[in-house]
Design a protein around this motif. Structure first.
Motif, short mmCIF file in Angstrom:
data_model
loop_
_atom_site.label_atom_id
_atom_site.label_comp_id
_atom_site.label_asym_id
_atom_site.label_seq_id
_atom_site.Cartn_x
_atom_site.Cartn_y
_atom_site.Cartn_z
N PHE A 22 0.84 -1.21 0.00
CA PHE A 22 0.00 0.00 0.00
C PHE A 22 0.87 1.25 0.00
CE2 PHE A 22 -1.96 3.43 2.43
CZ PHE A 22 -3.14 3.61 1.74
N PHE A 23 1.88 1.29 0.87
CA PHE A 23 2.69 2.51 0.96
C PHE A 23 3.62 2.66 -0.24
CE2 PHE A 23 1.17 2.53 5.33
CZ PHE A 23 0.81 3.86 5.42
N GLU A 24 4.05 1.55 -0.82
CA GLU A 24 4.82 1.67 -2.06
C GLU A 24 3.96 2.29 -3.16
OE1 GLU A 24 6.45 -2.21 -2.82
OE2 GLU A 24 8.07 -1.94 -1.35
N ALA A 25 2.70 1.86 -3.23
CA ALA A 25 1.80 2.44 -4.23
C ALA A 25 1.52 3.90 -3.93
CB ALA A 25 0.50 1.64 -4.27
N VAL A 77 -6.71 4.96 -5.85
CA VAL A 77 -7.91 4.93 -4.98
C VAL A 77 -8.66 3.61 -5.17
CG1 VAL A 77 -10.17 6.00 -4.55
CG2 VAL A 77 -8.13 7.44 -4.84
N GLN A 78 -8.85 3.22 -6.41
CA GLN A 78 -9.62 2.00 -6.70
C GLN A 78 -8.86 0.74 -6.26
OE1 GLN A 78 -12.77 1.81 -7.76
NE2 GLN A 78 -12.81 4.04 -7.66
N VAL A 85 -8.08 0.73 3.26
CA VAL A 85 -8.32 1.73 4.30
C VAL A 85 -9.71 1.56 4.91
CG1 VAL A 85 -8.64 4.22 4.69
CG2 VAL A 85 -6.71 3.38 3.30
N GLN A 86 -9.74 1.55 6.24
CA GLN A 86 -11.01 1.37 6.95
C GLN A 86 -11.73 2.70 7.20
OE1 GLN A 86 -10.96 -1.35 10.37
NE2 GLN A 86 -11.90 0.30 11.56
N ASP A 87 -10.96 3.71 7.58
CA ASP A 87 -11.55 4.99 7.98
C ASP A 87 -10.53 6.08 7.70
OD1 ASP A 87 -13.34 6.79 9.08
OD2 ASP A 87 -12.69 6.44 11.14
#
Lengths: 103, 103
Positions: A22-25, A77-78, A85-87
């Motif tokens: 996720f953080f690489e993206a 985002v997609q 991400v939950q919140d």
């Protein structure tokens, strides 16, 4: 200057490899034209339930809109944000005008 | 580095003179030893109900604690923050560790 920030919490079932992906993206968003001072952040305060943040700056509302609509952002985002991400809470800042009488 | 931020909304009945006095008092917090990059900010995003922010940085948790306990900060909270602010959220950040495998 517009500083776009988002503070967020990952879904509980996200493991450390998924977190890393996720953080690489997310870091790749820094390459979108107009993005300045991109930061990946850890939320360390005890007064909210979020655990990460992203922050970036734009020279203008037009550059912010260009980022928002950029295919690389839409795809992030997609493919990464929504599944992971939950919140979250988006907070956007501009510098406060100098206090009148103080300038 | 610790970045201490607070996003907030003033009480509805606060007029522009009171708002000015509040931010003049807030700016004086920048003089507390250890406070770096103090910023008064306007929250311009439409995805939350806050309308202002403050941001500052500290080199260490000790300097953050020194600020928090400093009489000038304690006095600001009592005399300006509590009477003026309706709602707020504190968000504190540290830089995210470089993504493993990416360093």
């Amino acid at each position: 200057m517009i500083r776009h920030t988002v503070v967020f919490k990952l879904k509980d079932q996200i493991d450390s490899l998924q977190e890393q992906a996720f953080f690489e993206a997310a870091l790749a968003l820094a390459a979108i034209p107009g993005v300045q001072k991109f930061e990946g952040l850890k939320q360390i305060g005890t007064k909210n339930n979020f655990n990460f943040g992203l922050s970036m700056e734009f020279d203008s509302a037009e550059k912010y809109a260009y980022y928002n609509n950029h295919p690389a952002h839409v795809q992030f985002v997609q493919e990464h944000w929504i599944p992971t991400v939950q919140d979250f809470l988006e907070i956007d800042y501009e510098p406060l005008e100098p206090v009148a009488g103080n300038s």
